[in-house]
Design a protein around this motif. Structure first.
Motif, PDB file in Angstrom:
ATOM      1  N   ASN A 157      49.942  38.785  41.387  1.00  0.00           N
ATOM      2  CA  ASN A 157      48.576  38.553  41.830  1.00  0.00           C
ATOM      3  C   ASN A 157      47.665  39.607  41.205  1.00  0.00           C
ATOM      4  O   ASN A 157      47.987  40.788  41.212  1.00  0.00           O
ATOM      5  CB  ASN A 157      48.555  38.652  43.352  1.00  0.00           C
ATOM      6  CG  ASN A 157      47.200  38.452  44.006  1.00  0.00           C
ATOM      7  OD1 ASN A 157      47.005  38.889  45.115  1.00  0.00           O
ATOM      8  ND2 ASN A 157      46.268  37.806  43.361  1.00  0.00           N
ATOM      9  N   THR A 158      46.556  39.172  40.672  1.00  0.00           N
ATOM     10  CA  THR A 158      45.533  40.086  40.195  1.00  0.00           C
ATOM     11  C   THR A 158      44.182  39.577  40.687  1.00  0.00           C
ATOM     12  O   THR A 158      43.928  38.376  40.665  1.00  0.00           O
ATOM     13  CB  THR A 158      45.577  40.235  38.654  1.00  0.00           C
ATOM     14  OG1 THR A 158      44.617  41.202  38.263  1.00  0.00           O
ATOM     15  CG2 THR A 158      45.327  38.942  37.946  1.00  0.00           C
ATOM     16  N   ALA A 159      43.369  40.492  41.185  1.00  0.00           N
ATOM     17  CA  ALA A 159      42.059  40.108  41.725  1.00  0.00           C
ATOM     18  C   ALA A 159      41.008  41.086  41.223  1.00  0.00           C
ATOM     19  O   ALA A 159      41.185  42.300  41.317  1.00  0.00           O
ATOM     20  CB  ALA A 159      42.099  40.112  43.254  1.00  0.00           C
ATOM     21  N   VAL A 160      39.927  40.539  40.700  1.00  0.00           N
ATOM     22  CA  VAL A 160      38.800  41.359  40.282  1.00  0.00           C
ATOM     23  C   VAL A 160      37.818  41.431  41.444  1.00  0.00           C
ATOM     24  O   VAL A 160      37.469  40.415  42.040  1.00  0.00           O
ATOM     25  CB  VAL A 160      38.125  40.776  39.024  1.00  0.00           C
ATOM     26  CG1 VAL A 160      36.836  41.516  38.695  1.00  0.00           C
ATOM     27  CG2 VAL A 160      39.086  40.814  37.842  1.00  0.00           C
ATOM     28  N   MET A 161      37.408  42.663  41.755  1.00  0.00           N
ATOM     29  CA  MET A 161      36.452  42.894  42.838  1.00  0.00           C
ATOM     30  C   MET A 161      35.110  43.260  42.204  1.00  0.00           C
ATOM     31  O   MET A 161      35.053  44.105  41.304  1.00  0.00           O
ATOM     32  CB  MET A 161      36.951  44.035  43.723  1.00  0.00           C
ATOM     33  CG  MET A 161      36.099  44.274  44.933  1.00  0.00           C
ATOM     34  SD  MET A 161      36.826  45.507  46.048  1.00  0.00           S
ATOM     35  CE  MET A 161      36.610  46.990  45.099  1.00  0.00           C
ATOM     36  N   SER A 162      34.025  42.611  42.666  1.00  0.00           N
ATOM     37  CA  SER A 162      32.708  42.881  42.105  1.00  0.00           C
ATOM     38  C   SER A 162      31.637  42.860  43.186  1.00  0.00           C
ATOM     39  O   SER A 162      31.844  42.331  44.281  1.00  0.00           O
ATOM     40  CB  SER A 162      32.375  41.868  41.003  1.00  0.00           C
ATOM     41  OG  SER A 162      32.356  40.557  41.532  1.00  0.00           O
TER      42      SER A 162
END
Length: 179
Positions: A157-162
């Motif tokens: 799992n990879t998640a970009v937070m912005s």
């Protein structure tokens, strides 16, 4: 005429550059195997190991998660207990709903509104706003979360937070389903 050709060429280059900025789409993974069925994978107890990196790539926090997952028909509960490297604890309980076309919605106490996602092939893309406590304040941050089933036990799992379109960092996780 030369000016018009130059402007047309620049416009075409800009369009190609913008198209190159577009991220992956869920349909890019439609033929990938093994096929991910969230009801099957997130059923039982899982262990997860993760870290948060800031936008420079520095590891800011590490964590582990124990997930107890159950489904009744198309409705699931993912009960997550987090332990962070600084000793803090957190609980999140996701309530998911599956739709026939591979779409999912979900809610949790610290999710603003409703999360929406879609599964295709071995991938699941999940987008949501998380109310994240930071230094005594709560910031609403956007997550663009991608999960990839590797085999019957492991998912990455990879998640970009912005925030306001600015990338703040990334969360990386590995899920391991207990036998």
């Amino acid at each position: 005429m030369k000016r018009r050709l130059l402007l047309t060429g620049m416009a075409g280059s800009a369009a190609l550059a913008l198209a190159g900025c577009a991220g992956p789409q869920i349909n890019d993974y439609a033929s990938e195997k093994p096929v991910l069925d969230l009801r099957e994978y997130f059923n039982g107890t899982l262990d997860a190991y993760g870290l948060f990196t800031d936008r420079s790539g520095k590891v800011v926090k590490r964590f582990t998660v124990v997930m107890r997952c159950t489904w009744t028909g198309d409705e699931g509960v993912l009960d997550e207990d987090f332990i962070y490297s600084d000793g803090t604890l957190q609980k999140r309980i996701w309530r998911l709903k599956r739709f026939a076309d591979g779409r999912y919605t979900g809610t949790a106490d610290d999710v603003v509104g409703e999360a929406t996602g879609q599964a295709r092939g071995n991938a699941f893309n999940w987008k949501y706003t998380l109310a994240l406590p930071v230094d005594g304040k709560v910031w609403n941050v956007e997550f663009d979360d991608w999960m990839y089933l590797m085999d019957g036990r492991v998912m990455l799992n990879t998640a970009v937070m912005s925030k306001w379109g600015v990338r703040l960092g990334e969360v990386t996780l590995s899920f391991v389903k207990r036998p």
